[in-house]
Design a protein around this motif. Structure first.
Motif, PDB file in Angstrom:
ATOM      1  N   ASN A  99       0.805  -1.216   0.000  1.00 57.54           N
ATOM      2  CA  ASN A  99       0.000   0.000   0.000  1.00 57.54           C
ATOM      3  C   ASN A  99       0.839   1.267   0.000  1.00 57.54           C
ATOM      4  OD1 ASN A  99      -2.712  -1.216   0.276  1.00 57.54           O
ATOM      5  ND2 ASN A  99      -1.903  -1.967   2.216  1.00 57.54           N
ATOM      6  N   SER A 100       2.167   1.127   0.040  1.00 62.07           N
ATOM      7  CA  SER A 100       3.040   2.292   0.093  1.00 62.07           C
ATOM      8  C   SER A 100       4.418   1.915  -0.424  1.00 62.07           C
ATOM      9  CB  SER A 100       3.158   2.803   1.531  1.00 62.07           C
ATOM     10  OG  SER A 100       3.847   1.851   2.339  1.00 62.07           O
ATOM     11  N   VAL A 101       5.219   2.925  -0.720  1.00 58.66           N
ATOM     12  CA  VAL A 101       6.588   2.677  -1.163  1.00 58.66           C
ATOM     13  C   VAL A 101       7.367   1.962  -0.066  1.00 58.66           C
ATOM     14  CG1 VAL A 101       8.759   3.754  -1.895  1.00 58.66           C
ATOM     15  CG2 VAL A 101       6.574   4.639  -2.741  1.00 58.66           C
ATOM     16  N   LYS A 102       7.136   2.346   1.172  1.00 60.75           N
ATOM     17  CA  LYS A 102       7.816   1.690   2.287  1.00 60.75           C
ATOM     18  C   LYS A 102       7.517   0.201   2.326  1.00 60.75           C
ATOM     19  CE  LYS A 102       8.337   1.780   7.326  1.00 60.75           C
ATOM     20  NZ  LYS A 102       7.894   2.412   8.597  1.00 60.75           N
TER      21      LYS A 102
ATOM     22  N   ALA B  86      17.992  -3.764  -4.064  1.00 60.71           N
ATOM     23  CA  ALA B  86      18.505  -3.530  -2.718  1.00 60.71           C
ATOM     24  C   ALA B  86      17.476  -2.858  -1.816  1.00 60.71           C
ATOM     25  CB  ALA B  86      19.763  -2.678  -2.780  1.00 60.71           C
ATOM     26  N   GLY B  87      16.324  -2.482  -2.401  1.00 61.34           N
ATOM     27  CA  GLY B  87      15.299  -1.780  -1.636  1.00 61.34           C
ATOM     28  C   GLY B  87      15.464  -0.280  -1.640  1.00 61.34           C
ATOM     29  N   ASP B  88      16.404   0.212  -2.426  1.00 60.61           N
ATOM     30  CA  ASP B  88      16.605   1.655  -2.535  1.00 60.61           C
ATOM     31  C   ASP B  88      15.597   2.263  -3.510  1.00 60.61           C
ATOM     32  OD1 ASP B  88      18.852   1.436  -0.870  1.00 60.61           O
ATOM     33  OD2 ASP B  88      20.150   0.981  -2.597  1.00 60.61           O
ATOM     34  N   VAL B  89      15.314   3.544  -3.332  1.00 58.96           N
ATOM     35  CA  VAL B  89      14.403   4.251  -4.224  1.00 58.96           C
ATOM     36  C   VAL B  89      15.226   5.106  -5.186  1.00 58.96           C
ATOM     37  CG1 VAL B  89      12.527   5.917  -4.404  1.00 58.96           C
ATOM     38  CG2 VAL B  89      12.564   4.298  -2.501  1.00 58.96           C
TER      39      VAL B  89
ATOM     40  N   LEU C  43       9.066  -5.565   1.226  1.00 58.67           N
ATOM     41  CA  LEU C  43       8.873  -6.814   0.487  1.00 58.67           C
ATOM     42  C   LEU C  43      10.090  -7.151  -0.360  1.00 58.67           C
ATOM     43  CD1 LEU C  43       5.156  -6.418  -0.599  1.00 58.67           C
ATOM     44  CD2 LEU C  43       6.066  -8.361   0.677  1.00 58.67           C
ATOM     45  N   VAL C  44      10.624  -6.141  -1.035  1.00 59.99           N
ATOM     46  CA  VAL C  44      11.783  -6.362  -1.894  1.00 59.99           C
ATOM     47  C   VAL C  44      12.976  -6.839  -1.076  1.00 59.99           C
ATOM     48  CG1 VAL C  44      13.485  -5.202  -3.356  1.00 59.99           C
ATOM     49  CG2 VAL C  44      11.046  -4.788  -3.713  1.00 59.99           C
ATOM     50  N   LYS C  45      13.167  -6.259   0.095  1.00 58.09           N
ATOM     51  CA  LYS C  45      14.279  -6.669   0.950  1.00 58.09           C
ATOM     52  C   LYS C  45      14.072  -8.068   1.530  1.00 58.09           C
ATOM     53  CE  LYS C  45      15.538  -1.966   2.374  1.00 58.09           C
ATOM     54  NZ  LYS C  45      15.526  -0.997   3.511  1.00 58.09           N
ATOM     55  N   LYS C  46      12.829  -8.446   1.727  1.00 55.89           N
ATOM     56  CA  LYS C  46      12.521  -9.714   2.391  1.00 55.89           C
ATOM     57  C   LYS C  46      12.726 -10.922   1.487  1.00 55.89           C
ATOM     58  CE  LYS C  46       8.861 -11.994   5.053  1.00 55.89           C
ATOM     59  NZ  LYS C  46       7.523 -11.843   5.680  1.00 55.89           N
TER      60      LYS C  46
ATOM     61  N   LYS D 101      22.069  -4.389 -14.437  1.00 57.27           N
ATOM     62  CA  LYS D 101      22.953  -4.802 -13.346  1.00 57.27           C
ATOM     63  C   LYS D 101      23.058  -3.749 -12.245  1.00 57.27           C
ATOM     64  CE  LYS D 101      26.026  -7.830 -16.029  1.00 57.27           C
ATOM     65  NZ  LYS D 101      27.423  -8.004 -16.531  1.00 57.27           N
ATOM     66  N   GLU D 102      22.933  -2.478 -12.611  1.00 57.49           N
ATOM     67  CA  GLU D 102      22.996  -1.409 -11.615  1.00 57.49           C
ATOM     68  C   GLU D 102      21.822  -1.496 -10.645  1.00 57.49           C
ATOM     69  OE1 GLU D 102      23.414   2.505 -13.212  1.00 57.49           O
ATOM     70  OE2 GLU D 102      24.632   1.826 -14.903  1.00 57.49           O
ATOM     71  N   PHE D 103      20.672  -1.923 -11.150  1.00 57.65           N
ATOM     72  CA  PHE D 103      19.460  -1.975 -10.347  1.00 57.65           C
ATOM     73  C   PHE D 103      19.261  -3.349  -9.712  1.00 57.65           C
ATOM     74  CE2 PHE D 103      18.879   1.690 -12.897  1.00 57.65           C
ATOM     75  CZ  PHE D 103      17.929   2.487 -12.296  1.00 57.65           C
ATOM     76  N   ASP D 104      19.686  -4.384 -10.413  1.00 59.24           N
ATOM     77  CA  ASP D 104      19.396  -5.754  -9.968  1.00 59.24           C
ATOM     78  C   ASP D 104      20.579  -6.657 -10.290  1.00 59.24           C
ATOM     79  OD1 ASP D 104      18.153  -8.050  -9.102  1.00 59.24           O
ATOM     80  OD2 ASP D 104      16.857  -8.255 -10.849  1.00 59.24           O
ATOM     81  N   PRO D 105      21.687  -6.515  -9.555  1.00 59.63           N
ATOM     82  CA  PRO D 105      22.910  -7.257  -9.909  1.00 59.63           C
ATOM     83  C   PRO D 105      22.793  -8.768  -9.783  1.00 59.63           C
ATOM     84  CG  PRO D 105      23.170  -6.108  -7.802  1.00 59.63           C
ATOM     85  CD  PRO D 105      21.893  -5.603  -8.418  1.00 59.63           C
TER      86      PRO D 105
END
Length: 449
Positions: free
Chosen positions: A49-52, A166-169, A57-60, A427-431
């Motif tokens: 429901n949010s970027v956070k 990596a979970g970065d925006v 989820l991405v980190k998990k 690769k920069e976004f998803d190595p």
């Protein structure tokens, strides 16, 4: 569904932990795409429901894919591990009336966005046949409308917000990021989770559309450019039989030069009632024709915002060729009419202007899109597609990323001059390939994980 059951289900949904798979609540329902031809490879579907929450989820999870409105006919959005839905992230973030841009959350569909923009006095330059698709999903697959001067839907994008592996925006914009921006817009889901999209907007306008029936193919051969340029957006529908185009849909802006339709158009006759692209079907779900003026978003799509155009019991394929080769390509496909017609519902021919997005089928070339709506019989369709692809091979044909094709990965990869650059950019976004699935592994990486 009974009211008591609905209330109970609603209470369960509200009480469910945010990262519980939604599909666990529907254990008897298999997750499928809109057409029903594809069953997704996992039932682990999570909502954000949010970027956070997207970042968490991405980190998990080690592997993840975003599932949009499920209008793709192949497995480009599939995962054998985890799926994430952003459908509830569907709000307008900001409307900049001076810069003529709107920023939205990526779960928003065109059907939600367009009425909002129109009420504020603005419009989008182009729309696809269906308004039910998500903006982010349409742009990342280079989905399009029609018009010799209209780029596909992704050409309206001026900025993107993406959550990386990596979970970065990360935020990329046309104004600041140059080639990196042009690499990211048609990203095929490979870069990460798109959470916000900024689009260019125009002052609102009115449109009208007329439909003509039975355009002789010889007229199309002699006057292709004039026919396709006869409106702001033009679509040709054909079953490839009888050496004619069944229907010509001409969508034009209402203005001072607006003229009443002539009874004949290059040998085609003006329709006397609203028509469906498949003439035998009711036009009740189609957008208003017969020259009746209306808002841009109620004329550019073929189907009304408030209706689902069909139950989805169909398959779709689409192929892009350079517009300079349009008639050669059309005639090449027409030779296959007796192979195609038994399995076909209808074909649509549309033009799209060139763009500069690395993975767009229209990269640096004005294009003709040859679309096929098939009966839902994959066993038969999969035999016909190689025939079509062989006939279109001399034109360096490129398939729509979200529809059905059988083109060999090596051949497909050879059609994209910036593919190697794109893979380096990914690769920069998803190595480690968190967002890479079977579709991307096969079609971009030749099966190498």
């Amino acid at each position: 569904m009974k009211k008591r059951t609905f209330i109970k289900l609603s209470s369960t949904l509200m009480a469910a932990p945010i990262f519980s798979p939604l599909s666990n609540l529907f254990a008897n329902d298999k997750l499928k795409n809109w057409a029903g031809n594809l069953q997704y490879s996992t039932d682990r579907l999570y909502k954000a429901n949010s970027v956070k929450e997207v970042q968490e989820l991405v980190k998990k999870y080690e592997k993840l894919k975003v599932l949009g409105t499920r209008h793709c006919f192949n497995n480009i959005a599939d995962s054998t591990n985890n799926l994430i839905s952003l459908r509830e992230m569907d709000q307008v973030v900001s409307l900049d009336t001076k810069a003529h841009t709107v920023t939205i959350e990526s779960g928003m569909s065109y059907g939600q966005l367009c009425p909002y923009l129109d009420k504020k006095g603005f419009a989008l330059h182009n729309l696809a046949s269906l308004p039910h698709i998500s903006v982010a999903g349409a742009c990342t697959t280079a989905t399009h409308g029609s018009g010799v001067k209209n780029g596909n839907l992704s050409t309206a994008v001026s900025a993107l917000e993406i959550v990386t592996a990596a979970g970065d925006v990360r935020t990329l914009s046309r104004a600041k990021d140059g080639e990196n921006f042009r690499a990211a817009v048609v990203g095929l889901g490979a870069l990460g989770v798109v959470t916000k999209v900024t689009l260019d907007i125009l002052p609102t306008f009115q449109m009208r559309q007329y439909v003509y029936e039975n355009l002789p193919t010889d007229q199309l051969k002699d006057h292709f450019e004039a026919i396709m340029s006869s409106g702001y957006s033009v679509s040709l529908f054909t079953d490839w039989q009888k050496k004619r185009i069944n229907e010509v849909w001409i969508k034009s802006k209402v203005g001072k030069d607006d003229a009443k339709a002539k009874p004949e158009f290059y040998g085609a006759k003006l329709a006397t009632k609203n028509l469906h692209p498949i003439a035998e079907l009711s036009a009740v779900n189609c957008t208003e024709q017969m020259g009746v003026a209306g808002p841009w978003y109620e004329r550019m799509p073929h189907f009304r915002m408030g209706f689902t155009p069909s139950s989805g019991k169909e398959l779709q394929s689409e192929y892009f060729v350079p517009r300079k080769n349009a008639m050669e390509a059309i005639l090449a496909v027409e030779k296959l009419r007796d192979h195609i017609s038994p399995h076909l519902m209808i074909s649509e021919l549309r033009t799209i202007d060139a763009d500069n997005f690395w993975m767009s089928p229209c990269y640096k070339q004005p294009s003709l899109a040859i679309h096929f709506t098939w009966k839902q019989d994959w066993a038969s369709v999969r035999k016909v597609l190689p025939m079509i692809e062989k006939e279109l091979a001399p034109f360096q044909v490129r398939p729509h990323w979200g529809k059905l094709f059988t083109l060999a990965p090596a051949t497909l990869q050879s059609r994209y001059a910036r593919l190697a650059d794109f893979k380096e950019f990914v690769k920069e976004f998803d190595p480690k390939g968190k967002f890479r699935n079977d579709f991307l592994a096969r079609n971009l990486y030749s099966g190498a994980v």
